[in-house]
Design a protein around this motif. Sequence first.
Motif, short mmCIF file in Angstrom:
data_model
loop_
_atom_site.label_atom_id
_atom_site.label_comp_id
_atom_site.label_asym_id
_atom_site.label_seq_id
_atom_site.Cartn_x
_atom_site.Cartn_y
_atom_site.Cartn_z
N ILE A 14 54.71 74.12 77.36
CA ILE A 14 55.85 73.22 77.08
C ILE A 14 54.96 71.88 77.69
O ILE A 14 54.39 71.90 78.82
CB ILE A 14 56.70 73.30 78.01
CG1 ILE A 14 57.64 74.53 77.33
CG2 ILE A 14 57.81 72.02 78.04
CD1 ILE A 14 59.04 74.60 77.83
N TYR A 15 55.04 70.75 77.06
CA TYR A 15 54.46 69.47 77.56
C TYR A 15 55.67 68.58 77.79
O TYR A 15 56.30 68.21 76.96
CB TYR A 15 53.47 68.89 76.39
CG TYR A 15 52.24 69.62 76.31
CD1 TYR A 15 52.18 71.03 75.69
CD2 TYR A 15 51.26 69.11 76.74
CE1 TYR A 15 51.09 71.72 75.87
CE2 TYR A 15 49.76 69.97 76.69
CZ TYR A 15 49.95 71.11 76.16
OH TYR A 15 49.03 71.72 76.13
N TYR A 16 55.70 68.17 79.15
CA TYR A 16 57.03 67.20 79.55
C TYR A 16 56.23 65.62 79.37
O TYR A 16 55.06 65.65 79.61
CB TYR A 16 57.04 67.53 80.83
CG TYR A 16 57.94 68.75 81.16
CD1 TYR A 16 59.34 68.76 80.79
CD2 TYR A 16 57.12 70.05 81.18
CE1 TYR A 16 59.81 70.17 80.95
CE2 TYR A 16 57.87 71.26 81.48
CZ TYR A 16 58.94 71.19 81.09
OH TYR A 16 59.77 72.58 81.15
N TYR A 430 61.74 64.14 75.51
CA TYR A 430 62.13 65.34 75.51
C TYR A 430 60.72 66.08 75.57
O TYR A 430 59.75 65.95 74.94
CB TYR A 430 62.96 65.87 74.27
CG TYR A 430 63.78 66.82 74.48
CD1 TYR A 430 65.04 66.62 74.99
CD2 TYR A 430 63.33 68.22 74.01
CE1 TYR A 430 66.05 67.92 75.28
CE2 TYR A 430 64.25 69.11 73.88
CZ TYR A 430 65.39 69.06 74.72
OH TYR A 430 66.29 70.21 74.75
N PRO A 431 60.91 67.56 76.37
CA PRO A 431 59.67 68.11 76.07
C PRO A 431 59.07 68.67 74.88
O PRO A 431 60.21 69.16 74.10
CB PRO A 431 59.75 69.37 77.39
CG PRO A 431 61.36 69.07 77.57
CD PRO A 431 61.89 67.73 77.24
N LYS A 433 56.59 71.19 72.29
CA LYS A 433 55.77 72.35 72.21
C LYS A 433 54.81 72.25 71.04
O LYS A 433 55.08 72.14 70.08
CB LYS A 433 56.53 73.41 71.90
CG LYS A 433 57.87 73.73 73.24
CD LYS A 433 58.23 75.22 73.00
CE LYS A 433 59.51 75.27 73.85
NZ LYS A 433 60.01 76.75 73.96
#
Length: 632
Positions: A14-16, A430-431, A433
């Motif tokens: 997950i990339y924030y 928003y995170p 993927k």
Amino acid sequence: MENLETVHLQVKDIYYPPEEIKKECIVQNYEEMYKKSIENPDEFWSEVANELFWYQKWDKVLEWNIPYAKWFVGGKTNITYNCLDRHVLNGKRNKVAYIYVDEDGNEKKITYGELLELVNRLANGLKSLGVGKGDRVSIYMPNTIEAIASMLACARIGAIHSVVFAGFSEGALKLRINDAKAKVVITAAYTKRRGKKIPLLPTVKDAIKELDFVKKVIVWDRDNELSEEEYGSHYINFQKLIKSSSPVCEPEIMDAEDPLFILYTSGTTGKPKGVLHTTGGYMVNTYLTTKTVFNIKEDTIYWCTADIGWITGHSYIVYGPLANGATSVIMEGVPVYPHPGIWWEYVEKYRVNVFYTAPTAIRMLMRFGDEIPAKYDLSSLKILGSVGEPINPEAWIWYYKNIGREKAVVVDTWWQTETGAHMITTLPCYPSKPGKAGKPLFGVVPAVVDKEGNELPPNTVGHLVIKKPWPSMLRTCWGEPERYEKYWKEIPGGVYSAGDLASVDEDGYIIILGRADDVLSVAGHRIGNAEVESAIVEHPAVAEAAVIGKPNEIKGESIKAFVILKEGYSPSQELIIEIKETVKEVLGAIAVPDEVEFVDKLPKTRSGKIMRRVLRAKELGQELGDISTLED
Ligand code: WTA
């Protein structure tokens, strides 16, 4: 299919979004806003629509007689008023709307005030040629300000534009002009690509030879090089028409449901479908999605690398950015000419904040190495968009690291010509993927189902459907309502079937795996297998042809054709070249097969339908699957 599935589903990362970006986001509360859009759509959409100008407000937000929807019922507006006049009247007359650049570094800027004047002049010019509300105008133009102005001039007077990608050749152009029965065609002398001038006018001349309903052709003679005889009574000089027309043109008052444009897209038969979009709902949703997905602010510099010939160009070069009053970069040319850093050179030069492109381009540029983008200052970038085909995690991460420098967010936007606007993506706050498009946008209710319409559990591959109407949905297929209705009948339950395979993960992120039907995605372009097949059989030596897509590292898919020759012809290298040439002539370079194989027989069902699936499985060395319907 199997391979793709495991690659994608393995990615757990997950990339924030970085804090600096999150802080600036217009939408901070995606979940809450989404909930409202579903639970209280009337209020939600009224609030969005109220940010725009209407001559008369709607009586009702939605009238839904499945599969026919009316949005903003009774509302009156004009999309060009919202895209142009509204900004000019609000102190943005001198704000730059477009910065046009070409391969040679030539630049042309146009302000909102100037664009409004250009559009009005051209709109009056069209009127003087007898074009009025509801008439169709085909536009076969390079990716330029003049093309955008042509689209807007049609919308100004209520004419329906049908843009045909200038990479299509005569056959494809003729079919589209003929299907729409265009009264006028707007074209240019040529387009530029890889340092070469590619003539467009001769293609138009050939295409309209037998089409006597085409009354006039407006030609943008870019270098003033066409002779007087070239014009005759049929051809009108674009610049002269503009000069001789008034810069004031009152916008036509359009009903929310009046048609705005037709855009042809590939389906599963040989004939493309004329997807029809109307005014109000399309305007509201392209406005909203551009604003929220790309976080458009007063000073945002935005660049979408698509061509106006595709839906991405319509919604995210023309209508969405203009409705938001943004400044956009547009480029005529290819990403690798004159050098493979040209895009990054322009990102640096214009301090681009939002960059929107296709995975095929990312994969191609990736091949030239990390050192190319590393030479440029890309620190202005905040949002990186992807569209057109699934983005593989490797390309996603390369884009994120080498272009975004881990300081920008990636938004992977899933949508279609038919949907008019973005449907599934993560918002910048928003995170995200890698390899997963993400969450539904406002008002969108997606599901992954089996063929009977039963919802499938997470991480299972099924068909992507949309369960409720949305404002920018297509309203019909031009002249073929049965093809429109099919979208809503394909899968039981009164849902829209997207034609894509997808899966949802445990967090509700949707991953798109590719087409479920006989439609190819080659370098992000949608091409019907049947379209290519019917082009191939135009070659006099060909009896029958079947076309499949093969996984390709850069283009996503490449085309392979299996060809049965007619009696008396034998396979040869020359024939392969000729067949490829035929496809190029009929459809255009984008549809030319990479491989042609001569065969004696094609796998068919007992009812005579070619089983492309079997050919593909054989070609890729996969299991043949269910072949019980195979003839022998
Ligand atoms: C594919 C382009 C995966 C999909 C806007 C769809 C995607 C078709 C994505 C529509 C994405 C588009 N991830 N696949 N982010 N975006 N597609 O009409 O197969 O040219 O059905 O519209 O492109 O292509 P179209």
